[in-house]
Structures are given as C-alpha cells and as structure tokens.
Write a protein that holds these residues in place. Structure first.
Motif, PDB file in Angstrom:
ATOM      1  N   THR A  58      35.196  26.428  39.968  1.00  0.00           N
ATOM      2  CA  THR A  58      35.208  27.889  39.889  1.00  0.00           C
ATOM      3  C   THR A  58      36.597  28.374  39.944  1.00  0.00           C
ATOM      4  OG1 THR A  58      35.224  28.178  42.303  1.00  0.00           O
ATOM      5  CG2 THR A  58      33.043  27.986  41.398  1.00  0.00           C
ATOM      6  N   LEU A  59      36.735  29.822  39.806  1.00  0.00           N
ATOM      7  CA  LEU A  59      38.441  30.259  40.081  1.00  0.00           C
ATOM      8  C   LEU A  59      38.688  30.680  41.104  1.00  0.00           C
ATOM      9  CD1 LEU A  59      38.330  32.360  36.634  1.00  0.00           C
ATOM     10  CD2 LEU A  59      39.036  29.833  36.977  1.00  0.00           C
ATOM     11  N   PHE A  60      37.871  30.430  42.336  1.00  0.00           N
ATOM     12  CA  PHE A  60      38.284  30.687  43.834  1.00  0.00           C
ATOM     13  C   PHE A  60      38.012  29.415  44.450  1.00  0.00           C
ATOM     14  CE2 PHE A  60      33.544  31.583  43.253  1.00  0.00           C
ATOM     15  CZ  PHE A  60      33.029  31.079  44.495  1.00  0.00           C
ATOM     16  N   ASP A  61      38.306  29.704  45.880  1.00  0.00           N
ATOM     17  CA  ASP A  61      38.047  28.357  46.718  1.00  0.00           C
ATOM     18  C   ASP A  61      37.568  28.757  47.891  1.00  0.00           C
ATOM     19  OD1 ASP A  61      40.176  29.476  48.321  1.00  0.00           O
ATOM     20  OD2 ASP A  61      41.570  28.399  47.339  1.00  0.00           O
ATOM     21  N   PRO A 215      47.088  40.652  53.321  1.00  0.00           N
ATOM     22  CA  PRO A 215      45.761  41.251  53.916  1.00  0.00           C
ATOM     23  C   PRO A 215      45.556  42.794  53.039  1.00  0.00           C
ATOM     24  CG  PRO A 215      47.762  41.520  55.434  1.00  0.00           C
ATOM     25  CD  PRO A 215      48.188  40.583  54.336  1.00  0.00           C
ATOM     26  N   PHE A 216      46.528  43.260  52.551  1.00  0.00           N
ATOM     27  CA  PHE A 216      46.182  44.633  51.682  1.00  0.00           C
ATOM     28  C   PHE A 216      45.438  44.152  50.623  1.00  0.00           C
ATOM     29  CE2 PHE A 216      50.399  45.395  53.846  1.00  0.00           C
ATOM     30  CZ  PHE A 216      50.091  46.472  54.565  1.00  0.00           C
ATOM     31  N   ALA A 217      45.475  42.958  50.224  1.00  0.00           N
ATOM     32  CA  ALA A 217      44.399  42.670  49.107  1.00  0.00           C
ATOM     33  C   ALA A 217      43.346  42.006  49.474  1.00  0.00           C
ATOM     34  CB  ALA A 217      45.325  41.508  48.060  1.00  0.00           C
ATOM     35  N   TRP A 218      43.205  41.145  50.359  1.00  0.00           N
ATOM     36  CA  TRP A 218      42.057  40.463  50.892  1.00  0.00           C
ATOM     37  C   TRP A 218      41.159  41.260  51.880  1.00  0.00           C
ATOM     38  CZ3 TRP A 218      40.565  35.185  50.153  1.00  0.00           C
ATOM     39  CH2 TRP A 218      41.260  34.523  49.260  1.00  0.00           C
ATOM     40  N   GLN A 219      41.682  42.290  52.137  1.00  0.00           N
ATOM     41  CA  GLN A 219      40.578  43.332  52.893  1.00  0.00           C
ATOM     42  C   GLN A 219      39.620  43.608  51.885  1.00  0.00           C
ATOM     43  OE1 GLN A 219      40.256  46.697  51.744  1.00  0.00           O
ATOM     44  NE2 GLN A 219      41.823  46.097  49.949  1.00  0.00           N
ATOM     45  N   LEU A 220      39.648  43.581  50.563  1.00  0.00           N
ATOM     46  CA  LEU A 220      38.573  43.779  49.714  1.00  0.00           C
ATOM     47  C   LEU A 220      37.318  42.484  49.719  1.00  0.00           C
ATOM     48  CD1 LEU A 220      37.489  45.360  46.984  1.00  0.00           C
ATOM     49  CD2 LEU A 220      38.545  43.488  45.828  1.00  0.00           C
ATOM     50  N   MET A 221      37.848  41.158  50.052  1.00  0.00           N
ATOM     51  CA  MET A 221      36.638  40.403  50.190  1.00  0.00           C
ATOM     52  C   MET A 221      36.254  40.581  51.482  1.00  0.00           C
ATOM     53  SD  MET A 221      35.418  37.774  48.547  1.00  0.00           S
ATOM     54  CE  MET A 221      36.796  37.679  47.382  1.00  0.00           C
ATOM     55  N   LEU A 290      44.753  37.970  45.664  1.00  0.00           N
ATOM     56  CA  LEU A 290      43.462  37.896  45.203  1.00  0.00           C
ATOM     57  C   LEU A 290      43.116  38.439  43.792  1.00  0.00           C
ATOM     58  CD1 LEU A 290      40.856  37.391  46.482  1.00  0.00           C
ATOM     59  CD2 LEU A 290      40.427  39.457  47.175  1.00  0.00           C
ATOM     60  N   ALA A 291      43.462  37.598  42.903  1.00  0.00           N
ATOM     61  CA  ALA A 291      43.399  38.035  41.586  1.00  0.00           C
ATOM     62  C   ALA A 291      42.169  38.537  41.160  1.00  0.00           C
ATOM     63  CB  ALA A 291      44.094  36.777  40.493  1.00  0.00           C
ATOM     64  N   PHE A 292      42.167  39.262  40.180  1.00  0.00           N
ATOM     65  CA  PHE A 292      40.592  39.878  39.766  1.00  0.00           C
ATOM     66  C   PHE A 292      39.657  38.789  39.295  1.00  0.00           C
ATOM     67  CE2 PHE A 292      38.020  41.159  36.131  1.00  0.00           C
ATOM     68  CZ  PHE A 292      37.252  42.073  36.682  1.00  0.00           C
ATOM     69  N   LEU A 293      40.166  37.831  38.525  1.00  0.00           N
ATOM     70  CA  LEU A 293      39.328  36.763  38.178  1.00  0.00           C
ATOM     71  C   LEU A 293      38.854  35.897  39.258  1.00  0.00           C
ATOM     72  CD1 LEU A 293      40.668  35.478  34.792  1.00  0.00           C
ATOM     73  CD2 LEU A 293      38.655  36.852  35.216  1.00  0.00           C
ATOM     74  N   ARG A 294      39.394  35.758  40.351  1.00  0.00           N
ATOM     75  CA  ARG A 294      38.869  35.145  41.510  1.00  0.00           C
ATOM     76  C   ARG A 294      37.622  35.689  42.032  1.00  0.00           C
ATOM     77  NH1 ARG A 294      42.813  31.222  43.540  1.00  0.00           N
ATOM     78  NH2 ARG A 294      41.554  31.212  45.435  1.00  0.00           N
ATOM     79  N   VAL A 295      37.987  37.277  42.076  1.00  0.00           N
ATOM     80  CA  VAL A 295      36.969  38.173  42.760  1.00  0.00           C
ATOM     81  C   VAL A 295      35.570  38.039  41.968  1.00  0.00           C
ATOM     82  CG1 VAL A 295      36.361  40.490  43.318  1.00  0.00           C
ATOM     83  CG2 VAL A 295      38.577  39.607  43.913  1.00  0.00           C
TER      84      VAL A 295
END
Length: 398
Positions: A58-61, A215-221, A290-295
């Motif tokens: 996948t494109l995430f881990d 954390p400003f990006a990963w808060q989305l996850m 946290l790139a868009f394609l990873r999400v």
C-alpha cells in the motif's frame, strides 16, 4: 424440516451493548497488535519479514493504522468513562493517559540512547546506532537528555509518542467539537493538515527538518479515528447505494494504490519508459506531512477492513491470535518493548554478520523479535488482567 438456527440473545440492552463493545475492542486490539508487530520488523535494518509488511503493498504503513486506532480508542475510552462517571472524569482519564505516554516516550528515548551507546562501544556497524542519537549523546550527554525531555530530540522509533501524547491530551476538546459539529470538525482538521508544513517550525526540534511526524498533519488521521467512534452516523453512508459506491471506490483505490506501491518500490520498472517528470508528481510520498495519497490509500483499505469486521471475519481471526490481541490491548508497554527489541535484534544480527546480515541470519533475528513480543506481550497482558480480576474480587468480598 430444516434445522432451526438459534442466535444468542442478550438479556437487556446494557448486556447487548457490553457484548458489542467487547467484540469491537477485540477487533481493534487485533489490528493494533498486528500493526505493532509490523512496526517492530520495519525498524530492523536488513529484516526479511519487513519485505512483507503492509508498507510493501500500500502507500501507507503501520504508523497510519496506529494513529487512527489511537483516535478511535480515545473516543471509546472517553465514552465509556463518561457513561459511568461523567465528562469530567473522562477528561481526567485522557489527561492521565497523555502523561503516561509522555513518560513512556522519555523512557523509550533514554533506552534508545543507552542501547545505541552500547552498540557504539561494541563497534557494531548497525545503522540503528545513528538513529538512536547515540553520537549526539556521546558528545553532549546532559544536553541530549534535556532535549529528549523537552521533545526537541526524538530517538529511534520513539518519535511517534510525543505526537500521540499531544493528541490524547487535547482529545477532550476535540471530542466536544466533533460530537456537536462533525462537519466543522472535519473542515478544521483538513485546513490544519493543509497548513501543516508552514506550522512545523513552531515545534521545538534539534534537527532542521523538525519532528519526524508533523502533528499538525497527522491530527487528520487521529481525528478520523476519533470521529469514527464518536459519530459513526456521520462517517458511514446510510443508504445501500452509497455503501455499494463506497465499496466499489475502495476496491478501485486499493488496487490502484497497490500498483503504485509496486512501482514505488521498484523504480527500475518505470524509469526506462516513463518521462522523469511523471513519477516525480507522485513519488516520493512524504510521511512527515502525511501525503494525500497515503491518506487515500488508508481510507480505501480501511473501508474494506470495516466490511470484514462487520461480517465477523476479524473477530473470528482474533479467536486464534490471542497473543497478538494482548499486544494490541497493552499497546504502550508493547511499543516500548518493541523499540528495545528492534534495536537489540538489529545490533545482534549486524554484530554476527560484521555488517548487513545475510537473509538466513536476518530471518532468524526477525523470528526472535516476533517471538519475544508475542511471549512477553502475552505474559504482560495475562498478568494485568489477573490483577484486575483479583481487584474486583476483593471489592466484592469486602
């Protein structure tokens, strides 16, 4: 006549709710346990099993899985405590958990410095020596320790914990917003994710590139996990046609992302026939922001896993993977243990080989790492549960 099928009947509404919550918790613990096992082998240089973890398909881990489930579990813990003792007690519980995670980070960071120092003293040529921040510790031990305590330095593997502690500490505020205004919560989270690269320099860091996990990006996850538990009515499509559309879309996205992941790992396949500018539009996929394609890749597979869980498949698998469930159930202890195991096994295999280990040596190290986590994690889980049972018995007999 056909044989009648009998279904178990819950006596009372609360019994049904407890049964459903227990099943949901087991499923979450299983997935989190698998993610922790992936994290361990993914952080061992030369690992053979790391070639077969989720990041290869996948494109995430496993980090996305871990953070999403952290949000889901935070929401579940808050709701359970709120139902028993009120919102104030629920908020205090999450704040205590945040402090526990911070202490676990400091402990993990110090252990990484010490293990890296030992590997350096033994002249083991393992890449983990530099990742543990051992060179900085050997040059300036006191300053390095204070940087770890102040979150400015985050050694090997421990780098996800500061972000996790911040999210759990702020979760009570996020929960209130998410429950009342889910759409506004999503919009705010997405806006913060977009602005994340510009906000990263605000965080204390001893490295120019900043925290490994912004954390400003990963808060989305984390927020998506939180919302999935707090407002499933908002997250899940209600109409059958919408569910079918989501399923078809998830299959398409997952298959496409698997194909991209295959190419990502094998640039020699496309470099010969694709113009250089085309792959650069997709790769690399920055993990820090946290790139868009990873999400997108995560959401596609997450929907398919949700369908499998809803059909009862995940729960049936969990029945045969008790030690893995225990690892997920006691994730903080097992995370710290896994960090120590990762650096120890890498040092051991590189020490035996005098450099990058051969595949048989590396595979042996992988199996030892997994066995340690399963045995110790299972033992720790059984011990904790036995203590809980004894405490409840003492209350009843008092």
């Amino acid at each position: 006549m056909g044989r009648k099928q009998f279904r178990p009947v819950c006596i009372g509404k609360h019994a049904c709710e407890r049964s459903e919550q227990q099943q949901r918790r087991t499923e979450v613990d299983l997935i989190r346990g698998i993610a922790l096992l992936f994290i361990v082998v993914d952080h061992v240089n030369g690992s053979v099993l790391a070639d077969y973890t989720i990041r290869n398909f996948t494109l995430f881990d496993a980090a996305e899985v871990f953070v999403f489930l952290a949000g889901y579990s935070a929401g579940a813990a808050y709701l359970a405590m709120e139902a028993r003792q009120g919102a104030s007690a629920a908020s205090k519980r999450l704040h205590r958990r945040s402090w526990e995670i911070y202490k676990a980070f400091v402990l993990t960071g110090v252990l990484m410095l010490l293990f890296g120092f030992l590997l350096a003293m033994c002249k083991v040529p393992a890449p983990a020596v530099r990742a543990t921040e051992a060179p900085a510790f050997m040059a300036q031990p006191i300053e390095t320790l204070f940087q770890v305590i102040g979150l400015a330095r985050q050694p090997f593997v421990s780098d996800v914990l500061p972000m996790y502690a911040v999210f759990i500490g702020l979760a009570p505020l996020a929960i209130g917003w998410a429950r009342k205004y889910p759409l506004a919560f999503v919009c705010g989270s997405v806006a913060l994710w977009i602005m994340a690269p510009a906000l990263l320099p605000l965080l204390p860091s001893s490295e120019p590139r900043g925290w490994s996990f912004n954390p400003f990006a990963w808060q989305l996850m984390f927020g998506m996990g939180l919302l999935a538990r707090l407002r499933p009515d908002f997250v899940l499509p209600q109409q059958n046609i919408a569910r079918w559309a989501c399923t078809i879309g998830a299959v398409v996205v997952t298959m496409a992302c698997m194909a991209l992941a295959y190419l990502w790992m094998r640039p020699h396949v496309y470099e010969a026939w694709l113009p250089a500018w085309l792959p650069s539009m997709v790769f690399p996929l920055p993990k820090q922001s946290l790139a868009f394609l990873r999400v997108l890749s995560f959401l596609g597979l997450a929907w398919l896993v949700y369908l499998a869980a809803r059909a009862g498949w995940v729960e049936r698998v969990a029945r045969f993977m008790g030690p893995v469930v225990q690892i997920g159930r006691h994730s903080l202890f097992c995370f710290v243990l896994g960090a120590v195991v990762s650096v120890t096994i890498e040092g051991f295999t590189y020490g035996i080989a005098g450099g990058r280990p051969t595949r048989p040596v590396a595979l042996g190290g992988d199996l030892v790492a997994v066995a340690i986590l399963l045995v110790v994690g299972g033992w720790y889980g059984r011990r904790k549960e036995a203590k809980k049972v004894a405490a409840k018995s003492a209350i009843v007999t008092a």
